[in-house]
Design an enzyme around this catalytic site. Structure first.
Site, PDB file in Angstrom:
ATOM      1  N   LYS A 123       0.824  -1.221   0.000  1.00  8.53           N
ATOM      2  CA  LYS A 123       0.000   0.000   0.000  1.00  8.53           C
ATOM      3  C   LYS A 123       0.853   1.263   0.000  1.00  8.53           C
ATOM      4  O   LYS A 123       0.494   2.247  -0.634  1.00  8.53           O
ATOM      5  CB  LYS A 123      -0.953   0.003   1.207  1.00  8.53           C
ATOM      6  CG  LYS A 123      -2.135  -0.925   1.024  1.00  8.53           C
ATOM      7  CD  LYS A 123      -3.234  -0.629   2.015  1.00  8.53           C
ATOM      8  CE  LYS A 123      -4.418  -1.554   1.807  1.00  8.53           C
ATOM      9  NZ  LYS A 123      -5.356  -1.546   2.930  1.00  8.53           N
TER      10      LYS A 123
ATOM     11  N   LYS B 146      -4.419  -9.788  -7.091  1.00  6.39           N
ATOM     12  CA  LYS B 146      -5.645  -9.909  -6.298  1.00  6.39           C
ATOM     13  C   LYS B 146      -6.735  -8.969  -6.824  1.00  6.39           C
ATOM     14  O   LYS B 146      -6.423  -7.845  -7.223  1.00  6.39           O
ATOM     15  CB  LYS B 146      -5.289  -9.533  -4.852  1.00  6.39           C
ATOM     16  CG  LYS B 146      -6.292  -9.948  -3.814  1.00  6.39           C
ATOM     17  CD  LYS B 146      -5.837  -9.531  -2.422  1.00  6.39           C
ATOM     18  CE  LYS B 146      -5.865  -8.030  -2.267  1.00  6.39           C
ATOM     19  NZ  LYS B 146      -5.667  -7.548  -0.897  1.00  6.39           N
TER      20      LYS B 146
ATOM     21  N   LYS C 291     -10.363  -3.235  -4.734  1.00  4.17           N
ATOM     22  CA  LYS C 291     -11.104  -1.975  -4.933  1.00  4.17           C
ATOM     23  C   LYS C 291     -10.213  -0.928  -5.570  1.00  4.17           C
ATOM     24  O   LYS C 291     -10.691  -0.011  -6.225  1.00  4.17           O
ATOM     25  CB  LYS C 291     -11.521  -1.400  -3.566  1.00  4.17           C
ATOM     26  CG  LYS C 291     -12.570  -2.148  -2.829  1.00  4.17           C
ATOM     27  CD  LYS C 291     -12.713  -1.551  -1.413  1.00  4.17           C
ATOM     28  CE  LYS C 291     -13.562  -2.452  -0.541  1.00  4.17           C
ATOM     29  NZ  LYS C 291     -13.552  -2.095   0.873  1.00  4.17           N
TER      30      LYS C 291
HETATM   31  P1  TYM Z   1     -11.015  -5.025   3.514  1.00  4.20           P
HETATM   32  O1  TYM Z   1     -12.154  -4.090   3.504  1.00  4.20           O
HETATM   33  O2  TYM Z   1      -9.841  -4.723   2.648  1.00  4.20           O
HETATM   34  O3  TYM Z   1     -11.502  -6.489   3.139  1.00  4.20           O
HETATM   35  C1  TYM Z   1     -12.628  -7.064   3.765  1.00  4.20           C
HETATM   36  C2  TYM Z   1     -12.571  -8.579   3.648  1.00  4.20           C
HETATM   37  O4  TYM Z   1     -12.549  -8.977   2.276  1.00  4.20           O
HETATM   38  C3  TYM Z   1     -11.481  -9.890   2.058  1.00  4.20           C
HETATM   39  N1  TYM Z   1     -10.982  -9.718   0.682  1.00  4.20           N
HETATM   40  C4  TYM Z   1     -10.809 -10.722  -0.191  1.00  4.20           C
HETATM   41  N2  TYM Z   1     -11.042 -12.044  -0.084  1.00  4.20           N
HETATM   42  C5  TYM Z   1     -10.778 -12.811  -1.175  1.00  4.20           C
HETATM   43  N3  TYM Z   1     -10.306 -12.312  -2.367  1.00  4.20           N
HETATM   44  C6  TYM Z   1     -10.068 -10.987  -2.493  1.00  4.20           C
HETATM   45  N4  TYM Z   1      -9.621 -10.514  -3.654  1.00  4.20           N
HETATM   46  C7  TYM Z   1     -10.323 -10.127  -1.381  1.00  4.20           C
HETATM   47  N5  TYM Z   1     -10.197  -8.792  -1.183  1.00  4.20           N
HETATM   48  C8  TYM Z   1     -10.612  -8.564   0.088  1.00  4.20           C
HETATM   49  C9  TYM Z   1     -10.436  -9.496   3.089  1.00  4.20           C
HETATM   50  O5  TYM Z   1      -9.534 -10.560   3.336  1.00  4.20           O
HETATM   51  C10 TYM Z   1     -11.288  -9.156   4.280  1.00  4.20           C
HETATM   52  O6  TYM Z   1     -11.620 -10.324   5.011  1.00  4.20           O
HETATM   53  N6  TYM Z   1      -8.029  -5.210   7.287  1.00  4.20           N
HETATM   54  C11 TYM Z   1      -9.323  -5.789   7.017  1.00  4.20           C
HETATM   55  C12 TYM Z   1     -10.437  -5.149   7.803  1.00  4.20           C
HETATM   56  C13 TYM Z   1     -10.317  -5.332   9.296  1.00  4.20           C
HETATM   57  C14 TYM Z   1     -10.401  -6.556  10.001  1.00  4.20           C
HETATM   58  C15 TYM Z   1     -10.242  -6.216  11.376  1.00  4.20           C
HETATM   59  C16 TYM Z   1     -10.600  -7.874   9.612  1.00  4.20           C
HETATM   60  C17 TYM Z   1     -10.112  -4.341  10.213  1.00  4.20           C
HETATM   61  N7  TYM Z   1     -10.080  -4.897  11.468  1.00  4.20           N
HETATM   62  C18 TYM Z   1     -10.255  -7.207  12.357  1.00  4.20           C
HETATM   63  C19 TYM Z   1     -10.627  -8.846  10.612  1.00  4.20           C
HETATM   64  C20 TYM Z   1     -10.451  -8.509  11.955  1.00  4.20           C
HETATM   65  C21 TYM Z   1      -9.550  -5.754   5.506  1.00  4.20           C
HETATM   66  O7  TYM Z   1      -8.869  -6.366   4.786  1.00  4.20           O
HETATM   67  O8  TYM Z   1     -10.563  -5.062   5.044  1.00  4.20           O
END
Ligand code: TYM
Length: 361
Positions: free
Chosen positions: A137, A224, A227
């Site tokens: 990032k 991957k 967004k």
């Molecule tokens: P975020 O918003 O980036 O993603 C949310 C969830 O979507 C999953 N994800 C995917 N899974 C499969 N293939 C993909 N291409 C893909 N892109 C996203 C992510 O693995 C995630 O589960 N940092 C976290 C948010 C967070 C969180 C936490 C999660 C904040 N605090 C505590 C668990 C526990 C995140 O990735 O958000």
């Protein structure tokens, strides 16, 4: 784990701590989060939300729209608010029931930020320097990244441990962050061990479930689905129309070979593997079952089936999402109610942490 037994006995006596009897820690509890930034896509749905929907039935569940995480990179304030509504609507439209699970936005429960600060004083710089997501990032301009982006995984650890969550259902890309949360929990336990008690926090387990734990870009099977990809054609958004879903899958990159019989043959063909994983996850079947259904067929046969399945799954979600978004006051009410319930769990845990650390409270 019995909380009464795990809490340092001398501190228990000294501070006359109120133990919240409702906090049954022998039970499983899941926590997961999702950022309110931009459109949710098929990766978020298959890697996370779909699993949350299945888990909420049997396990006490907490899902947070992590707005504190969102501001680790610049956000336009009015857009952040509307994205928070949209993501809340999307997870409810996907089947999360706010009467069963706790659904709230992270910034409404201030204990997240407080515990994150305490964990900043436990987590080592060397641990954060290993985080691959920060490297991706921040890119080349690392000196210009915010301290918040660097400490992102510390706040994640606070999110999880504030509720003493035992399991964390996420996509594969979050595994390293959950491992860091385990390191922080175990380091905290050791730093503040009293009377031989070392386990104030139990170590949360990542739950990486299903056939699509890492959904890849439709334009490049080695990247991957995300967004932040500049190309909208690389992802299927939960809000895409039937036509958009159909066009994106039709244009998805493939290779000239027919679909193989075995997973081994598939593993050297990233784009084919990605589409087969997506199909398997959408149809709730194993990759082997999908391969036996389509082996020997070309993509001109397979893609229309995938299009039908994707539309059949995503269309009702985007329809329901639009309906929910007509009443944003109702969404605010759901989030406020969720935050009230989250606080009931978070406040006593944070109070105990403060006592353990030695603060006067
Ligand atoms: P975020 O918003 O980036 O993603 C949310 C969830 O979507 C999953 N994800 C995917 N899974 C499969 N293939 C993909 N291409 C893909 N892109 C996203 C992510 O693995 C995630 O589960 N940092 C976290 C948010 C967070 C969180 C936490 C999660 C904040 N605090 C505590 C668990 C526990 C995140 O990735 O958000």
């Amino acid at each position: 784990m019995n909380y009464m037994n795990s809490y340092p006995r001398n501190l228990r006596k000294q501070n006359n701590i109120m133990i919240n009897s409702k906090l049954n820690l022998s039970k499983k509890r899941i926590f997961s989060g999702i950022q309110p930034t931009g459109n949710l896509h098929l990766g978020n749905y298959l890697g996370a939300i779909k699993n949350w929907v299945n888990l909420q039935r049997d396990i006490s569940s907490i899902f947070s729209i992590v707005d504190l995480h969102a501001i680790t990179v610049p956000q336009e304030p009015s857009k952040l608010k509307s994205s928070t509504h949209e993501v809340t609507a999307a997870i409810i439209a996907s089947g999360i029931d706010p009467k069963k699970a706790i659904v709230f936005n992270q910034s409404s429960v201030k204990e997240h930020a407080e515990l994150a600060w305490m964990f900043n004083c436990v987590c080592r710089i060397g641990w954060l320097n290993r985080m691959t997501q920060f490297k991706e990032k921040a890119g080349k301009n690392r000196e210009n990244a915010t301290v918040g982006l660097y400490g992102y995984p510390v706040l994640m650890a606070a999110d999880i441990l504030l509720y003493k969550a035992t399991h964390v259902p996420v996509g594969d890309d979050q595994k390293q962050h959950i491992e860091l949360a385990r390191d922080i929990a175990s380091s905290f336990n050791n730093m503040f061990a009293r009377d031989g008690q070392k386990d104030f926090f139990s170590l949360p387990e990542p739950q990486i479930l299903g056939q699509a734990t890492r959904v890849m870009s439709l334009r490049d099977g080695t990247k991957k689905m995300s967004k932040s990809d500049a190309s909208d054609a690389s992802r299927i958004n939960l809000t895409d129309t039937k036509e958009e879903i159909s066009n994106k899958i039709k244009k998805a990159k493939t290779d000239p070979h027919p679909l193989p019989e075995t997973i081994e043959e598939l593993s050297t063909r990233p784009e084919a593997l990605n589409l087969i994983n997506i199909y398997s996850s959408l149809s709730n079947q194993s990759i082997d079952q999908t391969l036996s259904q389509f082996c020997g067929q070309g993509f001109s046969f397979f893609k229309p089936k995938l299009i039908d399945l994707a539309i059949e799954t995503l269309n009702p979600i985007s329809f329901e999402m639009r309906k929910l978004l007509n009443d944003r006051k109702e969404i605010d009410k759901i989030l406020r109610n969720g935050a009230d319930n989250a606080r009931k769990i978070a406040e006593p845990v944070l109070k105990q942490v403060k006592e353990i650390v030695g603060f006067v409270i």
